[in-house]
Design an enzyme around this catalytic site. Structure first.
Site, PDB file in Angstrom:
ATOM      1  CB  CYS A   1      20.875  36.283  63.488  1.00  0.00           C
ATOM      2  SG  CYS A   1      20.284  35.601  61.928  1.00  0.00           S
TER       3      CYS A   1
ATOM      4  CE1 TYR B   1      24.837  32.889  42.137  1.00  0.00           C
ATOM      5  CE2 TYR B   1      27.076  33.758  42.009  1.00  0.00           C
ATOM      6  CZ  TYR B   1      25.745  33.817  41.631  1.00  0.00           C
ATOM      7  OH  TYR B   1      25.331  34.784  40.763  1.00  0.00           O
TER       8      TYR B   1
ATOM      9  CG  HIS C   1      29.351  43.358  40.087  1.00  0.00           C
ATOM     10  ND1 HIS C   1      29.691  43.038  38.797  1.00  0.00           N
ATOM     11  CD2 HIS C   1      28.688  44.543  40.005  1.00  0.00           C
ATOM     12  CE1 HIS C   1      29.247  43.963  37.973  1.00  0.00           C
ATOM     13  NE2 HIS C   1      28.642  44.893  38.680  1.00  0.00           N
TER      14      HIS C   1
ATOM     15  N   GLY D   1      39.832  43.275  30.714  1.00  0.00           N
ATOM     16  CA  GLY D   1      39.093  42.008  30.704  1.00  0.00           C
ATOM     17  C   GLY D   1      37.620  42.156  30.986  1.00  0.00           C
TER      18      GLY D   1
ATOM     19  CB  CYS E   1      22.757  33.378  60.106  1.00  0.00           C
ATOM     20  SG  CYS E   1      23.649  34.921  60.381  1.00  0.00           S
TER      21      CYS E   1
ATOM     22  CG  LEU F   1      41.321  37.123  24.098  1.00  0.00           C
ATOM     23  CD1 LEU F   1      42.779  36.931  24.480  1.00  0.00           C
ATOM     24  CD2 LEU F   1      40.503  35.894  24.493  1.00  0.00           C
TER      25      LEU F   1
ATOM     26  CB  CYS G   1      22.310  36.408  57.450  1.00  0.00           C
ATOM     27  SG  CYS G   1      20.798  35.899  58.266  1.00  0.00           S
TER      28      CYS G   1
HETATM   29  C1  BV8 Z   1      21.670  47.829  38.636  1.00  0.00           C
HETATM   30  C2  BV8 Z   1      27.901  39.226  40.308  1.00  0.00           C
HETATM   31  C3  BV8 Z   1      20.239  49.555  39.448  1.00  0.00           C
HETATM   32  C4  BV8 Z   1      27.292  37.883  40.434  1.00  0.00           C
HETATM   33  C5  BV8 Z   1      27.173  40.319  38.252  1.00  0.00           C
HETATM   34  C6  BV8 Z   1      19.726  48.195  30.200  1.00  0.00           C
HETATM   35  C7  BV8 Z   1      20.614  49.252  30.230  1.00  0.00           C
HETATM   36  C8  BV8 Z   1      21.383  49.508  31.348  1.00  0.00           C
HETATM   37  C9  BV8 Z   1      21.300  48.685  32.467  1.00  0.00           C
HETATM   38  C10 BV8 Z   1      20.439  47.638  32.419  1.00  0.00           C
HETATM   39  C11 BV8 Z   1      19.633  47.389  31.317  1.00  0.00           C
HETATM   40  N1  BV8 Z   1      18.883  46.290  31.599  1.00  0.00           N
HETATM   41  C12 BV8 Z   1      19.191  45.853  32.842  1.00  0.00           C
HETATM   42  C13 BV8 Z   1      20.120  46.673  33.330  1.00  0.00           C
HETATM   43  C14 BV8 Z   1      20.740  46.602  34.601  1.00  0.00           C
HETATM   44  C15 BV8 Z   1      21.725  45.440  34.660  1.00  0.00           C
HETATM   45  C16 BV8 Z   1      22.530  45.266  33.402  1.00  0.00           C
HETATM   46  O1  BV8 Z   1      23.510  45.976  33.184  1.00  0.00           O
HETATM   47  N2  BV8 Z   1      22.137  44.269  32.583  1.00  0.00           N
HETATM   48  C17 BV8 Z   1      22.878  44.039  31.355  1.00  0.00           C
HETATM   49  C18 BV8 Z   1      22.895  42.538  31.074  1.00  0.00           C
HETATM   50  C19 BV8 Z   1      22.195  44.852  30.254  1.00  0.00           C
HETATM   51  N3  BV8 Z   1      22.608  45.796  35.740  1.00  0.00           N
HETATM   52  C20 BV8 Z   1      22.234  45.498  36.978  1.00  0.00           C
HETATM   53  O2  BV8 Z   1      21.229  44.901  37.281  1.00  0.00           O
HETATM   54  C21 BV8 Z   1      23.172  46.040  38.057  1.00  0.00           C
HETATM   55  N4  BV8 Z   1      22.351  46.746  38.999  1.00  0.00           N
HETATM   56  O3  BV8 Z   1      21.631  48.262  37.502  1.00  0.00           O
HETATM   57  O4  BV8 Z   1      20.986  48.395  39.719  1.00  0.00           O
HETATM   58  C22 BV8 Z   1      21.158  50.710  39.266  1.00  0.00           C
HETATM   59  C23 BV8 Z   1      20.965  51.564  38.190  1.00  0.00           C
HETATM   60  C24 BV8 Z   1      21.826  52.630  38.024  1.00  0.00           C
HETATM   61  C25 BV8 Z   1      22.871  52.847  38.925  1.00  0.00           C
HETATM   62  C26 BV8 Z   1      23.035  51.985  39.960  1.00  0.00           C
HETATM   63  C27 BV8 Z   1      22.195  50.899  40.140  1.00  0.00           C
HETATM   64  C28 BV8 Z   1      23.862  44.897  38.780  1.00  0.00           C
HETATM   65  C29 BV8 Z   1      24.773  44.178  37.806  1.00  0.00           C
HETATM   66  C30 BV8 Z   1      25.637  43.178  38.583  1.00  0.00           C
HETATM   67  C31 BV8 Z   1      25.222  41.776  38.229  1.00  0.00           C
HETATM   68  N5  BV8 Z   1      26.173  40.847  38.856  1.00  0.00           N
HETATM   69  N6  BV8 Z   1      28.044  39.542  38.897  1.00  0.00           N
HETATM   70  C32 BV8 Z   1      28.096  36.841  39.745  1.00  0.00           C
HETATM   71  O5  BV8 Z   1      29.304  37.053  39.514  1.00  0.00           O
HETATM   72  O6  BV8 Z   1      27.513  35.778  39.479  1.00  0.00           O
HETATM   73  S1  BV8 Z   1      27.417  40.667  36.612  1.00  0.00           S
HETATM   74  C33 BV8 Z   1      28.620  39.694  35.914  1.00  0.00           C
HETATM   75  O7  BV8 Z   1      28.909  40.328  34.657  1.00  0.00           O
HETATM   76  C34 BV8 Z   1      29.952  39.665  36.606  1.00  0.00           C
HETATM   77  O8  BV8 Z   1      30.099  40.561  37.684  1.00  0.00           O
HETATM   78  C35 BV8 Z   1      30.879  40.102  35.497  1.00  0.00           C
HETATM   79  O9  BV8 Z   1      32.062  40.612  35.949  1.00  0.00           O
HETATM   80  C36 BV8 Z   1      30.030  41.119  34.921  1.00  0.00           C
HETATM   81  C37 BV8 Z   1      30.464  41.791  33.695  1.00  0.00           C
HETATM   82  O10 BV8 Z   1      30.988  40.840  32.832  1.00  0.00           O
HETATM   83  P1  BV8 Z   1      32.557  40.927  32.490  1.00  0.00           P
HETATM   84  O11 BV8 Z   1      33.316  41.004  33.765  1.00  0.00           O
HETATM   85  O12 BV8 Z   1      32.760  42.021  31.527  1.00  0.00           O
HETATM   86  O13 BV8 Z   1      32.785  39.501  31.903  1.00  0.00           O
HETATM   87  P2  BV8 Z   1      32.441  39.032  30.428  1.00  0.00           P
HETATM   88  O14 BV8 Z   1      32.529  37.548  30.381  1.00  0.00           O
HETATM   89  O15 BV8 Z   1      31.179  39.698  29.983  1.00  0.00           O
HETATM   90  O16 BV8 Z   1      33.625  39.649  29.558  1.00  0.00           O
HETATM   91  C38 BV8 Z   1      34.926  39.144  29.746  1.00  0.00           C
HETATM   92  C39 BV8 Z   1      35.811  39.917  28.783  1.00  0.00           C
HETATM   93  O17 BV8 Z   1      37.158  39.479  28.989  1.00  0.00           O
HETATM   94  C40 BV8 Z   1      35.477  39.641  27.315  1.00  0.00           C
HETATM   95  O18 BV8 Z   1      35.463  40.876  26.629  1.00  0.00           O
HETATM   96  C41 BV8 Z   1      36.641  38.766  26.832  1.00  0.00           C
HETATM   97  O19 BV8 Z   1      36.986  39.037  25.500  1.00  0.00           O
HETATM   98  C42 BV8 Z   1      37.748  39.199  27.751  1.00  0.00           C
HETATM   99  N7  BV8 Z   1      38.758  38.156  28.000  1.00  0.00           N
HETATM  100  C43 BV8 Z   1      38.583  36.802  28.029  1.00  0.00           C
HETATM  101  N8  BV8 Z   1      39.771  36.201  28.291  1.00  0.00           N
HETATM  102  C44 BV8 Z   1      40.688  37.203  28.430  1.00  0.00           C
HETATM  103  C45 BV8 Z   1      40.050  38.434  28.252  1.00  0.00           C
HETATM  104  N9  BV8 Z   1      40.699  39.610  28.310  1.00  0.00           N
HETATM  105  C46 BV8 Z   1      42.028  39.564  28.570  1.00  0.00           C
HETATM  106  N10 BV8 Z   1      42.715  38.422  28.763  1.00  0.00           N
HETATM  107  C47 BV8 Z   1      42.082  37.221  28.696  1.00  0.00           C
HETATM  108  N11 BV8 Z   1      42.783  36.094  28.875  1.00  0.00           N
END
Ligand code: BV8
Length: 231
Positions: A141, A55, A111, A178, A138, A205, A119
């Site tokens: 605290c 990070y 997110h 995106g 922190c 994209l 903390c």
């Molecule tokens: C939760 C922060 C309980 C940290 C991130 C099965 C089914 C459903 C859910 C789950 C499951 N198994 C597990 C889960 C839950 C899990 C989940 O969804 N897992 C996935 C992998 C299956 N989710 C969680 O754990 C969430 N919490 O579920 O809690 C709950 C349940 C119900 C209701 C409430 C709560 C927490 C998820 C958050 C994780 N933290 N980020 C960090 O940043 O390091 S996730 C991370 O992925 C980022 O936040 C990121 O933004 C996010 C999503 O990715 P995208 O933003 O879409 O980015 P990506 O690279 O994937 O795509 C980019 C796109 O842009 C592409 O399509 C590309 O083509 C396009 N692009 C590229 N260049 C361009 C462009 N478009 C336009 N112009 C360009 N130039």
């Protein structure tokens, strides 16, 4: 004609042209690192130095980056809509501050935010623009070794969910920009919009994982497609 309420969900793709890595594109962050090894509370507990370093590297990248034309187009659209009595509700999955630096006044970070630290002892957050290391204390605290990035990891509850879903339900248009549609609950929002008979459009994209759920789409770099769509 009642002014429009547009709900916009952005993902890593809107910051790609600002030089910030996406997660799932070729060479994306998750292609080189395993998110389950880095973006989870378990990973932080098991190997805090590696997670903090991941990070720290990304925080330096955010600070060095600049907003692009897509971020600026959203800021202009927000100002234009509110002048007409409408509303642009900006919900981002991104943890960078490029929307704010482009001029967006209201940004909902579901997110969390990389430029804040939290903390694990007192749960309070503080602005953070420098690296976090385990010997830090922190600022609230004074506990030592308890600071983590104020971001939502996998398995943790995203933020502002009630406000997000309330705003979505009352919008006239759902616009996803995106995002690959791979991470929930954000990936489910297009289906929530459809359940409310709200028109949906994805700007990406290339077709996302849930492209079939959208009524409309514009494909190409967001810095070109989004300003054209919003003009
Ligand atoms: C939760 C922060 C309980 C940290 C991130 C099965 C089914 C459903 C859910 C789950 C499951 N198994 C597990 C889960 C839950 C899990 C989940 O969804 N897992 C996935 C992998 C299956 N989710 C969680 O754990 C969430 N919490 O579920 O809690 C709950 C349940 C119900 C209701 C409430 C709560 C927490 C998820 C958050 C994780 N933290 N980020 C960090 O940043 O390091 S996730 C991370 O992925 C980022 O936040 C990121 O933004 C996010 C999503 O990715 P995208 O933003 O879409 O980015 P990506 O690279 O994937 O795509 C980019 C796109 O842009 C592409 O399509 C590309 O083509 C396009 N692009 C590229 N260049 C361009 C462009 N478009 C336009 N112009 C360009 N130039």
């Amino acid at each position: 004609m009642t002014p429009k309420t547009i709900f916009v969900l952005t993902g890593a793709g809107i910051s790609a042209e600002s030089g910030l890595g996406t997660f799932r594109d070729r060479g994306g962050l998750w292609a080189r690192f395993d998110p389950m090894r880095l973006a989870t509370p378990e990973a932080y507990a098991a190997d805090p130095d590696t997670v903090l370093d991941f990070y720290n590297h990304r925080r330096r990248g955010v600070i060095a980056a600049e907003p692009n034309a897509a971020h600026r187009a959203l800021a202009r659209a927000e100002a234009r809509l509110s002048a007409l009595g409408g509303r642009l509700f900006l919900c981002t999955q991104n943890v960078d501050d490029l929307h704010e630096r482009a001029g967006s006044a209201a940004v909902v970070h579901m997110h969390g935010e990389l430029l804040k630290a939290r903390c694990t002892a007192c749960a309070r957050t503080s602005e953070r623009r420098t690296d976090i290391v385990r010997t830090d204390s922190c600022p609230r605290c004074e506990a030592v070794g308890t600071l983590r990035p104020d971001v939502v990891w996998f398995g943790e509850m995203p933020l502002h969910l009630e406000a997000i879903e309330a705003a979505l339900a009352e919008s006239d248009l759902f616009l996803a920009v995106g995002t690959s549609g791979a991470v929930y609950p954000a990936a489910g929002y297009v289906r929530l919009a459809r359940a409310h008979a709200i028109p949906t459009c994805e700007i990406n994209l290339n077709p996302s994982d849930n492209a079939d759920a959208f009524d409309d789409a514009r494909y190409g770099p967001a810095s070109v497609t989004l300003p054209a769509y919003l003009s």
